[in-house]
Design a protein around this motif. Structure first.
Motif, short mmCIF file in Angstrom:
data_model
loop_
_atom_site.label_atom_id
_atom_site.label_comp_id
_atom_site.label_asym_id
_atom_site.label_seq_id
_atom_site.Cartn_x
_atom_site.Cartn_y
_atom_site.Cartn_z
N GLU A 192 29.49 -97.35 8.07
CA GLU A 192 30.49 -97.88 7.22
C GLU A 192 30.83 -97.15 6.14
OE1 GLU A 192 31.75 -102.20 5.37
OE2 GLU A 192 29.76 -102.19 6.62
N ALA A 193 29.75 -96.78 5.49
CA ALA A 193 29.74 -95.99 3.97
C ALA A 193 30.13 -94.47 4.23
CB ALA A 193 28.50 -96.05 3.15
N GLY A 194 30.29 -94.03 5.56
CA GLY A 194 30.67 -92.62 5.57
C GLY A 194 29.44 -91.89 5.59
N LEU A 195 28.29 -92.34 5.61
CA LEU A 195 27.07 -91.37 5.54
C LEU A 195 26.37 -91.39 6.75
CD1 LEU A 195 25.68 -93.37 2.42
CD2 LEU A 195 26.65 -91.10 2.60
N ALA A 196 26.81 -91.77 7.81
CA ALA A 196 26.00 -91.28 9.05
C ALA A 196 27.35 -90.88 9.98
CB ALA A 196 25.43 -92.62 9.95
N THR A 197 27.36 -89.73 10.58
CA THR A 197 28.41 -89.31 11.55
C THR A 197 27.86 -89.10 12.89
OG1 THR A 197 27.57 -87.13 11.03
CG2 THR A 197 29.39 -88.20 9.64
N GLY A 198 26.79 -89.39 13.22
CA GLY A 198 26.00 -88.90 14.61
C GLY A 198 26.26 -90.35 15.43
N VAL A 199 25.79 -90.11 16.67
CA VAL A 199 26.05 -91.40 17.49
C VAL A 199 24.92 -92.57 17.28
CG1 VAL A 199 25.82 -92.00 20.24
CG2 VAL A 199 26.82 -89.77 19.41
N ALA A 200 25.29 -93.71 17.34
CA ALA A 200 24.31 -94.65 16.92
C ALA A 200 23.29 -94.63 17.90
CB ALA A 200 24.87 -95.91 17.09
N PRO A 201 21.81 -95.11 17.52
CA PRO A 201 20.77 -95.25 18.45
C PRO A 201 21.06 -96.28 19.44
CG PRO A 201 20.27 -95.22 16.15
CD PRO A 201 21.55 -95.29 15.91
N SER A 202 20.61 -96.14 20.62
CA SER A 202 20.70 -97.21 21.78
C SER A 202 20.08 -98.46 21.31
CB SER A 202 20.30 -96.69 22.94
OG SER A 202 20.32 -97.82 23.88
N PRO A 203 20.50 -99.51 21.60
CA PRO A 203 19.62 -100.62 21.43
C PRO A 203 18.71 -101.17 22.34
CG PRO A 203 21.75 -101.32 22.04
CD PRO A 203 21.87 -99.85 21.70
#
Length: 277
Positions: A192-203
């Motif tokens: 949301e803050a533009g600080l993570a551009t990779g794929v989110a970890p799987s839950p």
């Protein structure tokens, strides 16, 4: 392109206890690192049992030397489990750690955490003093996170706390699913803050949930040692705190304990504000 440097500081939660991979621990910070971008340089300096003093005196110098772009500082529960607990000292140490990284231009990640007494299912008179201490730590973390513009995760409440599938056998550390939950939630805040551009970890867990027999074996071996080490230090004082708790409840003056704790937090934060002025 220079890799994103992510450094994790803290205690057993950040070390990854409860999320075993091979012969060691992985944990939420390592899972999060994989979703920050294409090129990430991750270093985990967290050590099981660490208190705020350990983070300030041992982990901070090593972390600063790495000049991270992103640094997580999640610590404080072990302070509440010690007879030396002092919210003024906790606040001062956290302020120094956050300020040091902020002065380097690093983005700081923080989290407020559930109280250990509730997670361990302790009786009320034993649990309430620990809950009061953890609320004090969380209040300090909230205030300092706002002061330094940290990315802050509210992890002290929510449905995940009562979902046994999220927790390991010791009921104090998340299992793999719980660590993934923390990583997913941190990733959402950073994205949301533009600080993570990779794929989110799987839950979803990668490995099977430990069997009941394996959990009982852990509690009978390593878990017993963990409890014994902390009881040696904490139990005498915790019994005194419980006796004080029972006495106040009998007199109908329990509110004084909450007021005293709130005043201590206010004084600790006021002292930090005065130092900055």
């Amino acid at each position: 392109m220079r890799p994103v440097r992510f450094v994790a500081l803290g205690d057993s939660l950040t070390e990854g206890v409860g999320d075993p991979v091979g012969e060691g621990w992985r944990g939420w910070a390592a899972l999060l690192a994989g979703g920050l971008g294409e090129c990430v340089d991750f270093t985990n300096l967290a050590v099981s049992g660490a208190q705020t003093r350990d983070v300030l005196e041992r982990q901070l110098p090593a972390g600063l030397a790495l000049r991270p772009d992103l640094v997580s500082v999640v610590v404080g529960v072990n302070d509440t489990l010690r007879c030396t607990f002092d919210i003024h000292a906790v606040a001062s140490r956290l302020d120094a750690v956050y300020a040091a990284f902020a002065s380097q231009g690093a983005v700081v990640l923080t989290a407020c955490l559930p109280d250990p007494g509730a997670m361990l299912g302790l009786p009320g008179a034993l649990a309430r003093p620990l809950a009061r201490r953890q609320r004090a730590v969380n209040t300090v973390v909230h205030a300092l996170s706002e002061r330094y513009g940290a990315v802050h995760l509210h992890a002290a409440e929510g449905a995940w706390l009562v979902d046994r599938a999220m927790w390991s056998a010791d009921r104090l550390h998340p299992g793999e699913r719980g660590h993934r939950q923390l990583a997913v939630r941190f990733h959402a805040l950073l994205a949301e803050a533009g600080l993570a551009t990779g794929v989110a970890p799987s839950p979803e867990p990668e490995f099977p949930v430990p069997t009941r027999s394996a959990s009982l074996w852990w509690l009978a071996t390593a878990g017993t040692g963990w409890v014994a080490r902390r009881c040696t230090d904490l139990l005498p004082q915790l019994l005194r705190l419980a006796a004080d708790e029972v006495g106040h409840r009998a007199r109908g003056t329990s509110g004084r304990l909450d007021l005293r704790a709130a005043q201590a937090v206010s004084m600790a934060l006021a002292a930090l504000s005065a130092d900055m002025a």
